[in-house]
Write an enzyme that holds these catalytic residues in place. Structure first.
Site, PDB file in Angstrom:
ATOM      1  CD  GLU A  60      -1.603  -2.547   1.399  1.00  0.00           C
ATOM      2  OE1 GLU A  60      -2.007  -3.407   0.730  1.00  0.00           O
ATOM      3  OE2 GLU A  60      -0.914  -2.609   2.325  1.00  0.00           O
ATOM      4  CB  VAL A  83       8.984  -7.426   3.094  1.00  0.00           C
ATOM      5  CG1 VAL A  83       8.420  -8.691   2.673  1.00  0.00           C
ATOM      6  CG2 VAL A  83       7.982  -6.125   2.710  1.00  0.00           C
ATOM      7  CG  HIS A  90       2.892 -12.807   0.439  1.00  0.00           C
ATOM      8  ND1 HIS A  90       1.972 -12.324  -0.605  1.00  0.00           N
ATOM      9  CD2 HIS A  90       2.958 -11.831   1.543  1.00  0.00           C
ATOM     10  CE1 HIS A  90       1.443 -11.216   0.232  1.00  0.00           C
ATOM     11  NE2 HIS A  90       1.998 -10.867   1.224  1.00  0.00           N
ATOM     12  CG  ASN A 114      12.481   1.646  -1.385  1.00  0.00           C
ATOM     13  OD1 ASN A 114      12.019   1.092  -0.368  1.00  0.00           O
ATOM     14  ND2 ASN A 114      12.768   0.793  -2.453  1.00  0.00           N
ATOM     15  NE  ARG A 128      20.354  -5.385   5.912  1.00  0.00           N
ATOM     16  CZ  ARG A 128      21.046  -6.252   6.482  1.00  0.00           C
ATOM     17  NH1 ARG A 128      20.604  -6.714   7.831  1.00  0.00           N
ATOM     18  NH2 ARG A 128      21.928  -7.139   5.756  1.00  0.00           N
TER      19      ARG A 128
END
Length: 185
Positions: A60, A83, A90, A114, A128
């Site tokens: 989204e 993610v 997926h 990003n 990270r």
């Protein structure tokens, strides 16, 4: 074993403070909060003004940024989320499609950093995201700020911060049908 040395360019200076929208997918709240902290720190260092909105997940992020970009209220955007690889494909779909969506917006002229982490496990994500470690949220904000500086450098004379040149007679916006005097739809 130390990794390769990374070179960083100096943050740009702005006459008018840029407005950044942090768009966050807080699916992994702890990681999202670290990314937000890093992004806000970097934005503050450049004198940027930040707002924040949350969306359900990484897929989204591009549509939310596209909606916000159409508002004309922001100079740039920072996509933040994480993610983590699971047992199904997926992971690849979410990683690839969110990156593709952000890249498409960027190629259309939207200044985007990003900061979507794509990792194997939670430990990698924390390393990270943590501003005291790799600070990928801060890096994404810095990327957006550099792109904002470029967009201001290249915008037409006479247009202020956060504005785009209006569509003129030579640059029509057409949804359907024929252009005046044109042969093609």
């Amino acid at each position: 074993m130390a990794g390769p040395q990374h070179d960083q360019i100096t943050l740009p200076r702005f006459e008018a403070p840029p407005r950044l929208l942090l768009v966050v997918a807080p699916y992994y709240r702890q990681i999202a909060d670290l990314l937000i902290a890093g992004a806000r720190e970097a934005a503050e260092a450049a004198g940027a003004i930040t707002d924040l909105v949350e969306v359900p997940g990484a897929l989204e992020l591009p549509p939310a940024i596209a909606m916000a970009a159409r508002s004309g209220r922001y100079d740039g955007f920072v996509a933040l989320g994480c993610v983590i690889r699971g047992e199904t494909t997926h992971y690849e779909t979410v990683c690839n499609e969110s990156a593709r969506g952000l890249m498409a917006l960027g190629l259309d002229g939207t200044a985007i950093g990003n900061g979507i982490l794509t990792v194997e496990n939670e430990a990698q994500a924390i390393t990270r995201a943590d501003p005291a470690q790799q600070n990928k949220g801060g890096g994404a904000a810095e990327a957006a700020l550099h792109l904002i500086a470029l967009s201001r450098k290249f915008r037409p004379a006479g247009f202020g911060a956060g504005t785009r040149a209006p569509a003129g007679k030579d640059d029509p916006i057409r949804l359907a049908g024929r252009l005046e005097g044109g042969d093609q739809a």
